[in-house]
Design a protein around this motif. Structure first.
Motif, short mmCIF file in Angstrom:
data_model
loop_
_atom_site.label_atom_id
_atom_site.label_comp_id
_atom_site.label_asym_id
_atom_site.label_seq_id
_atom_site.Cartn_x
_atom_site.Cartn_y
_atom_site.Cartn_z
N ARG A 106 3.59 4.18 -2.50
CA ARG A 106 3.41 2.81 -3.07
C ARG A 106 2.14 2.06 -2.25
O ARG A 106 1.57 1.39 -3.15
CB ARG A 106 4.70 1.89 -2.53
CG ARG A 106 4.56 0.60 -2.69
CD ARG A 106 4.84 -0.05 -3.82
NE ARG A 106 6.31 0.10 -4.37
CZ ARG A 106 6.46 0.22 -5.75
NH1 ARG A 106 5.45 -0.36 -6.39
NH2 ARG A 106 7.58 0.41 -6.20
N ALA A 107 2.04 2.43 -1.22
CA ALA A 107 0.55 1.99 -0.50
C ALA A 107 -0.52 2.36 -1.08
O ALA A 107 -1.49 1.87 -1.27
CB ALA A 107 0.56 1.93 0.99
N LEU A 108 -0.66 3.65 -1.40
CA LEU A 108 -1.74 4.40 -2.04
C LEU A 108 -2.13 3.71 -3.38
O LEU A 108 -3.14 3.59 -3.72
CB LEU A 108 -1.49 5.82 -2.11
CG LEU A 108 -1.55 6.66 -0.68
CD1 LEU A 108 -1.29 8.15 -1.16
CD2 LEU A 108 -3.12 6.54 -0.31
N TYR A 109 -0.88 3.65 -4.08
CA TYR A 109 -0.82 3.00 -5.64
C TYR A 109 -1.51 1.49 -5.58
O TYR A 109 -2.40 1.33 -6.20
CB TYR A 109 0.57 2.98 -6.23
CG TYR A 109 0.60 2.28 -7.36
CD1 TYR A 109 -0.13 2.95 -8.55
CD2 TYR A 109 0.78 0.86 -7.56
CE1 TYR A 109 -0.16 2.02 -9.87
CE2 TYR A 109 0.87 0.17 -8.68
CZ TYR A 109 0.60 0.88 -9.87
OH TYR A 109 0.36 0.14 -11.06
N GLU A 110 -1.01 0.68 -4.71
CA GLU A 110 -1.55 -0.65 -4.28
C GLU A 110 -2.86 -0.92 -3.99
O GLU A 110 -3.93 -1.50 -4.53
CB GLU A 110 -0.79 -1.38 -3.32
CG GLU A 110 0.67 -1.88 -3.82
CD GLU A 110 1.61 -2.34 -2.94
OE1 GLU A 110 1.38 -2.25 -1.61
OE2 GLU A 110 3.03 -2.67 -3.09
N LYS A 111 -3.35 0.30 -3.11
CA LYS A 111 -4.79 0.08 -2.65
C LYS A 111 -5.65 0.78 -3.88
O LYS A 111 -6.56 -0.05 -4.26
CB LYS A 111 -4.95 1.18 -1.49
CG LYS A 111 -6.53 1.34 -1.01
CD LYS A 111 -6.77 2.39 -0.08
CE LYS A 111 -7.83 2.50 0.27
NZ LYS A 111 -9.15 2.64 -0.60
N ASP A 118 2.79 7.46 1.84
CA ASP A 118 3.23 6.48 1.31
C ASP A 118 2.64 6.00 0.04
O ASP A 118 1.56 5.45 -0.12
CB ASP A 118 3.22 5.18 2.20
CG ASP A 118 3.89 3.83 2.00
OD1 ASP A 118 4.87 4.00 0.63
OD2 ASP A 118 3.59 2.75 2.27
#
Length: 159
Positions: free
Chosen positions: A49-54, A47
């Motif tokens: 998007r989740a990696l980017y947000e983290k 995912d």
């Protein structure tokens, strides 16, 4: 006499020399049960998007810690400068033998200014020479009890 193993038998999963025959097929990994190979599982995509947000949250936290460290470093630099100035004033006040009350009053922005001010304070704080005769200064009253102990001792001892 026991038989010596071949290099392929002596070294598991490896061959000692390229001319040595390979190990039998039995030593290889067993095939899946059922004898048939099924379709390979489809790889799952991460995912993004989740990696980017983290990663973005980690970056924001690191920036905030960096700003806090910068503010703390500035405060510590100011403290060090203040302590260095105090040490300079104390050292110069000790050179001029100023009493603690006057040593606290020494001011100046650099060593030359501090030294000049300490010299002025030392001139003011220096003991005044005693003027007059008979241990009397012109501005003080004579001490009526001075020498009384000597006079009493002389009378009692008959000296």
């Amino acid at each position: 006499m026991p038989e010596t193993p071949t290099p392929a038998e002596a070294i598991p999963d490896g061959v000692a020399h390229p001319d040595t025959p390979h190990a039998p097929e039995e030593s290889k990994a067993p095939a899946p049960e059922g004898g048939e190979e099924g379709p390979a599982p489809k790889p799952v995509e991460p995912d993004y998007r989740a990696l980017y947000e983290k990663i973005q949250a980690d970056l924001d936290a690191a920036r905030e810690r960096g700003q806090e460290a910068g503010v703390e470093a500035d405060e510590l630099r100011a403290q060090v400068a203040q302590l260095q100035e105090q040490a300079l004033r104390g050292r110069i006040a000790a050179e001029y033998a100023l009493p603690p009350v006057l040593a606290a009053l020494v001011q100046g922005s650099d060593e030359a200014a501090v030294r000049a001010h300490a010299e002025q304070l030392a001139a003011v704080a220096a003991p005044k020479p005693v003027l007059g005769a008979g241990e009397l200064t012109p501005h003080s009253e004579p001490d009526p009890y001075k020498g009384l102990a000597k006079e009493l001792c002389r009378r009692r001892c008959g000296i």
